[in-house]
Design an enzyme around this catalytic site. Structure first.
Site, PDB file in Angstrom:
ATOM      1  N   PHE A 160       0.818  -1.225   0.000  1.00  0.00           N
ATOM      2  CA  PHE A 160       0.000   0.000   0.000  1.00  0.00           C
ATOM      3  C   PHE A 160       0.847   1.269   0.000  1.00  0.00           C
ATOM      4  O   PHE A 160       2.058   1.223   0.003  1.00  0.00           O
ATOM      5  CB  PHE A 160      -1.064  -0.023   1.101  1.00  0.00           C
ATOM      6  CG  PHE A 160      -0.592   0.136   2.527  1.00  0.00           C
ATOM      7  CD1 PHE A 160       0.740   0.247   2.849  1.00  0.00           C
ATOM      8  CD2 PHE A 160      -1.526   0.188   3.561  1.00  0.00           C
ATOM      9  CE1 PHE A 160       1.143   0.408   4.172  1.00  0.00           C
ATOM     10  CE2 PHE A 160      -1.129   0.342   4.879  1.00  0.00           C
ATOM     11  CZ  PHE A 160       0.203   0.447   5.171  1.00  0.00           C
ATOM     12  N   GLU A 161       0.200   2.377  -0.079  1.00  0.00           N
ATOM     13  CA  GLU A 161       0.852   3.687  -0.193  1.00  0.00           C
ATOM     14  C   GLU A 161       1.799   3.714  -1.386  1.00  0.00           C
ATOM     15  O   GLU A 161       2.881   4.278  -1.335  1.00  0.00           O
ATOM     16  CB  GLU A 161       1.625   4.019   1.088  1.00  0.00           C
ATOM     17  CG  GLU A 161       0.745   3.953   2.319  1.00  0.00           C
ATOM     18  CD  GLU A 161       0.881   5.176   3.181  1.00  0.00           C
ATOM     19  OE1 GLU A 161       1.543   6.131   2.754  1.00  0.00           O
ATOM     20  OE2 GLU A 161       0.308   5.181   4.274  1.00  0.00           O
TER      21      GLU A 161
END
Lengths: 617, 559
Positions: free
Chosen positions: A421-422
């Site tokens: 993620f990110e």
């Protein structure tokens, strides 16, 4: 040590002011322009003021200590991570506790009811918050991305209206960008916002997936396509909106059943003619792309400290086992292979910490410094290091670690999300390498063009430079020596860094010479460029931190020196290996084969070798 | 180890059974007699055995067992006819041409004359008759045929015999049996080897031939990257499905059956047979069609032949003319496209020549193929049904004018049939449906390639319309295929070389690469002593571009 302290700090300040000034846009520009090589080296390593290591004031330190203690106590006493994981939900009383501690508004300015803390303190708090992955993700989705849009691009009215309730945790925020057909590709965002006939509302239609906090968020930052007129031509552009669940028309799907961070709520959101008042547009209409990019770029830096916090906890948990468990009348801690795991965990924690606080320190400097490159490097390094450390920690316990009786399997599961993620690590590597390439390319284009035209003088100069480097001419960037910024006990490591940086400079130049702008398509090359950059940045961070620690006589600074030297040594060899791979036709470079293998496998969508037991006659 | 043990056992068994047939039962039970020749302790036992055999050879009249009676009976029948072995087969063939009858003939022969007089002629005759009886691909029959040779007689017994061509006619005959097996792609088994060792001994010509086969056959077994199954589906719909999938060469391509074949009775009572319509389209083709400029027509063209082993099927394509350059618009770079990293660098530097690995190939844009279909009835009404079926998933077809440019249906390509019979057997035209005769030498390919190319060129010139002309220089029809590549160009891929070309653009130079390729394949065939199982073709052969592409493909393939 006092005199060393003076040397180090005095000179480093001088070094910085000598080499750097800021231009009007806040970008750092090198002053010494005598030689392209030097600029290149400088631009990669010393892009921001990394020497001396950033410090916080005594008051702030005191503040941190006051803040950290109750948070630590709350996490050790009141948070039952095993239960959160098992029941896949964070109990309301835990959430209330977090709200009472003010953790929902760490970075919201005090005038809007938040704690108004700096990036550095946010990073520090994240060390503790990260002990429970679900809570960390819930809080990050709320404040690192969910309400960040209002914070950085919202107008005063929007801030007044929304931030106080978000800071107290009365409202929870979410960030809605990803769609079924769109991850990083803004062009495939399908959610559309159309202006209503009276011109007072935008109607949002579409659906978003994998929205953290999607099930419980009251305020959402939603990105949608809007029609904008640019130079008389109608065009679709992305805009950002503040959407309240109370506007109606929003339905959230079933929470996703995930591998890790199970307590965090992730679900699909669909928007059906959701009326959003025009005053809820963040920034200006059509300006959503930049806002999304800024939010994503600024949310990443804290992963370094989160991972470091987690590894520090893991070391505590596993070292107890390793020192008490006996095999063959020896405790586990006496076995080399177990020792190696602990050394690796300590090294990783040390490097992550160094990088994270260097980056947060730079972000806290006045102005709005763009540290997205550094943040991306921190994220890639710490997410991958974290994954290895967690897995090795589990390995120390062997079969015990694999059971649910111990928290290690949960850490392993929670940790797996970090590289995803990110911004996935693959995409961030592209970002890191291409940002560096773009920067270097601007400086070097003229020179390379001259060389391609057949400028003999330049070519000879380059050859002789390479020759000198290969004959072992030392490279001096001014890190060590009389005016050096690095402490003498780290001199060897600093030399290695300088050597790496110098070689990297010429490698980048030859890459630009070879590929030009088509380097965008050379992902395997870019991956190595990114890896070298990350490790150079990591070396710089540990050298800077350890130098400071020795200079001011921090407790156990000799251990830091040991860690710094070990890491630099290791990174030096890795960097050299990657850079050799980056040379043309180097035997280590398996790229062509790798691509060919992948092509054949993917064409057949299967592993295509005949079974070894197969026969033809 | 296991192999040799197996060999040993088989040898003993074979000798036993063999002896069992020849010897009276009393003599056959001594297994110890039959040791492999290679064993070091040959000595007297082996000699004794041979003497026993020779004893029988010299006086068949001594045997009073059943075989002798059988022989006498057969002798009578043989007396009635001329003693050519062909006749023996033909006699039997009057009843039925099956494996059983073929075996019976062999049995009759082996049991008929204990001396096996004229066995070489018999074997030659049998080889010739094998395809007739449909046993040309049966390994057991070949082994049985080899078994006709008397054992041990032709094995050289000293170095002088070994040095010279010992029993050359017999050896040649043995090689011929293997040769025919090879031509039909039949891989010998361990029994064949045992037989050859028993008949001719180690290091003789048939043995060498066997070894060569065993060296090359496994190597080439999987050389064709696009194998066609031995048994093609019988049902035309299944066959169409299979052929279309094969041509489309795209995992995502979806086969749609627009109509199943069925028979209907109309109100007026006339019986109407509805043809099957099977189509294929990939998501990429749908996308390309959706982007097609509706002002420019699309064409339904066909029928084009596709050989699948010995079957020829016909297909139709929906295609368009290549987009004119002025209509090609490149999507402008949008800096606000990727949220994570720049998709393009703002640099004024191009790739260095040393790192430019792309080929400079003159690309002849042939226009995209949007879909393909197969049907048993290639009239406009049927194909219209296909197009309206396609329109359901490609609504844009409703706006695009669709032109039908159909040929006269499956018909003969002239030009190759009137050559002499040898070339006909090597270069079957599409519709002759005549199986290539495998027995011919591969050299013919090289020598005659040029002639055929010229003939085919003549065919091309006779074609009045711009369409695809497939010229097949057939080596074997077990590897045909056409497929659509990633940029929706149709590649003809057939046994031999296909050149797909608009007639007005074909001229002699364009065909040169094909000749080069043919030579290459011919050499390959010589090298391997058999016809290659795969061949290559490129689209749009135009001058040098085509030749470089073909060369490139050859290289890829040979790699």
């Amino acid at each position: 040590s006092v005199s060393l302290c003076n040397t180090s700090q005095g000179c480093s300040a001088g070094f910085v002011s000598k080499v750097w000034k800021r231009d009007a846009h806040g970008y750092q520009q090198p002053l010494q322009c005598c030689d392209c090589f030097k600029d290149l080296r400088a631009c990669f390593v010393l892009q921001a003021e990394v020497f001396p290591y950033p410090e916080i004031g005594n008051d702030e330190l005191e503040e941190i200590k006051q803040l950290v203690a109750p948070v630590e106590k709350f996490f050790s006493d009141d948070v039952d991570s095993a239960k959160i994981d098992r029941e896949a939900t964070i109990p309301p009383e835990t959430l209330q506790g977090l709200k009472d501690l003010g953790l929902f508004g760490i970075m919201i300015p005090e005038e809007y009811g938040g704690l108004g803390l700096s990036n550095t303190i946010y990073a520090r708090l994240n060390e503790i918050i990260a002990l429970d992955g679900s809570i960390a993700v819930t809080l990050a989705a709320h404040q690192a991305i969910g309400l960040k849009g209002i914070l950085i691009a919202g107008n005063e009215a929007q801030k007044q209206k929304y931030l106080p309730k978000l800071a107290s945790g009365e409202h929870i925020a979410a960030f809605c960008l990803t769609e079924p057909g769109s991850g990083s590709d803004a062009a495939s965002i399908q959610t559309r916002a159309t202006l209503s006939e009276d011109g007072k509302h935008y109607l949002i239609n579409g659906s978003k997936i994998w929205i953290s906090n999607g099930g419980m968020a009251d305020i959402m930052t939603v990105f949608a396509r809007t029609e904008v007129e640019v130079d008389g031509v109608k065009k679709d552009k992305i805009s950002a909106f503040i959407v309240e669940r109370a506007f109606g028309g929003i339905t959230s799907g079933k929470p996703e059943d995930k591998l890790g961070i199970r307590g965090s709520n992730t679900c699909e959101l669909s928007f059906d003619n959701v009326p959003v008042p025009v005053e809820n547009v963040i920034g200006e209409i059509g300006g959503g792309f930049k806002i999304a990019m800024n939010i994503l770029n600024s949310g990443r830096f804290s992963m370094g400290s989160s991972c470091a916090g987690m590894i520090k906890k893991l070391i505590e948990l596993t070292s107890e086992y390793a020192t008490t468990r006996k095999q063959f009348n020896k405790s586990l801690s006496e076995f080399g292979m177990i020792q190696e795991k602990f050394a690796m965990m300590a090294l990783n924690a040390f490097v992550m910490e160094s990088m994270a606080y260097l980056t947060s320190g730079m972000m806290d400097r006045p102005g709005i410094p763009d540290c997205s490159l550094e943040a991306a490097m921190v994220k890639v390094f710490s997410s991958e290091g974290g994954w290895i450390c967690v897995s090795e920690a589990l390995q120390v316990l062997g079969g015990l670690g694999y059971t649910k009786n111990y928290p290690f399997e949960r850490f392993v599961r929670d940790c797996r999300i970090l590289p995803i993620f990110e911004g996935t690590n693959e995409i961030l590597r592209m970002y890191i390498a291409l940002t560096g390439m773009q920067y270097a390319g601007k400086i070097l284009t003229g020179k390379i063009k001259e060389m391609k035209k057949g400028n003999i003088g330049l070519a000879i100069g380059m050859v002789s430079k390479k020759l000198r480097a290969s004959l072992g001419a030392s490279v001096d960037l001014g890190l060590t020596g009389k005016d050096g910024v690095v402490h003498p006990s780290l001199e060897d490591s600093a030399k290695k860094l300088e050597q790496n940086v110098s070689l990297f400079g010429s490698t980048v130049e030859s890459l630009l010479y070879r590929y030009g702008k088509t380097i965008v398509d050379e992902q395997l090359v870019l991956k190595r460029v990114a890896d070298v950059l990350i490790h150079i940045y990591a070396m710089t961070a540990v050298l800077s931190r350890a130098s400071r620690s020795i200079s001011i006589g921090l407790r156990n600074h000799d251990h830091e020196v040991l860690l710094a030297n070990t890491f630099c040594n290791d990174a030096f060899f890795k960097n050299n290996y990657w850079m050799v791979q980056l040379q043309k036709h180097s035997p280590e470079n398996n790229d062509a084969n790798i691509k060919k293998i992948a092509k054949q496998v993917l064409e057949n969508r299967a592993y295509i070798c005949s079974h070894p037991l197969e026969r033809t006659y | 180890m296991k192999g040799s043990r197996c060999l040993h056992q088989l040898k003993s068994l074979r000798l036993l059974s063999h002896a069992g047939r020849l010897l009276p039962p009393a003599a056959g039970d001594n297994g110890a007699l039959f040791r492999p020749r290679s064993s070091s302790q040959l000595g007297g036992l082996q000699c004794a055995q041979r003497e026993v055999l020779r004893h029988f050879h010299s006086s068949p009249a001594c045997t009073k067992g059943q075989p002798a009676r059988f022989v006498q009976e057969e002798d009578k029948t043989r007396d009635k006819s001329l003693v050519t072995h062909d006749d023996l087969f033909e006699q039997v063939a009057k009843e039925a041409k099956t494996k059983a009858t073929f075996n019976k003939v062999i049995d009759v022969y082996t049991k008929g004359d204990i001396r096996r007089r004229g066995h070489v002629e018999f074997i030659y005759a049998a080889l010739k008759k094998m395809p007739e009886f449909g046993v040309e691909k049966d390994l057991t029959v070949y082994n049985k045929l080899l078994d006709v040779f008397p054992k041990e007689v032709f094995v050289p017994r000293n170095f002088i015999q070994r040095m010279f061509n010992h029993y050359p006619r017999q050896q040649e005959c043995g090689v011929q049996v293997l040769e025919q097996m090879e031509n039909y792609g039949i891989m010998p088994n361990i029994e064949t080897k045992v037989l050859l060792v028993q008949i001719f001994g180690e290091k003789t010509h048939p043995m060498r031939k066997y070894q060569r086969i065993m060296y090359w056959f496994p190597k080439f077994k999987h050389v064709n990257p696009f194998p066609i199954p031995e048994q093609l589906p019988e049902d035309p719909v299944d066959l169409a499905r299979f052929s279309l999938t094969r041509m489309a060469n795209d995992w995502d391509a979806k086969v749609t059956v627009y109509q199943l074949p069925c028979t209907d009775v109309t109100e007026s009572g006339a019986e109407v047979t509805l043809p099957h319509i099977v189509g294929i389209q990939s998501p990429g083709q749908m996308e390309a069609l959706a982007k097609h400029n509706p002002d420019r027509p699309v064409f339904v063209e066909g029928p084009f032949p596709l050989w699948m082993r010995k079957t020829c099927v016909y297909y139709y394509v929906l295609r368009a003319d290549p987009t004119p350059p002025e209509e090609k618009i490149e999507e402008p770079y949008d800096p606000e496209r990727c949220l994570s990293y720049p998709l393009q660098l703002d640099l004024d530097l191009d790739r260095d020549l040393g790192d430019d690995e792309s080929f400079d190939v003159e690309d002849l844009d042939e226009g995209p193929v949007f879909a393909m279909c197969m049907t048993s009835q290639g009239d406009q009404a049927t194909l219209n049904q296909w197009i309206s079926g396609l329109q359901e998933s490609n609504p844009i077809l409703g706006q695009i004018p669709t032109l039908f440019r159909l040929g006269a249906g499956p018909r003969e390509l002239q030009g190759v049939g009137d050559a002499d019979s040898a070339s006909r057997s090597w270069f079957p035209s599409h519709v002759q449906r005549e199986e290539a005769h495998p027995g011919e030498e591969a050299e013919a390919v090289v020598e005659e390639a040029e002639a055929v190319v010229e003939e085919a060129e003549a065919v091309v010139e006779e074609e009045p319309r711009r369409s695809q002309v497939v010229m097949t220089l057939g080596l074997r029809s077990d590897c045909g295929g056409n497929f659509v590549d990633s940029s929706h160009r149709l590649w003809s891929f057939s046994s031999g070389v296909s050149v797909k070309k608009a007639p007005d653009e074909v001229h002699h130079h364009a065909l040169h690469p094909c000749i080069a390729l043919m030579q290459c394949i011919g050499k390959f065939a010589l090298l391997t002593q058999r016809s290659p199982t795969a061949a290559i073709a490129g689209p749009g052969c135009s001058h040098t571009g085509a030749s470089s592409r073909l060369h490139q493909m050859q290289l890829q393939w040979i790699q």
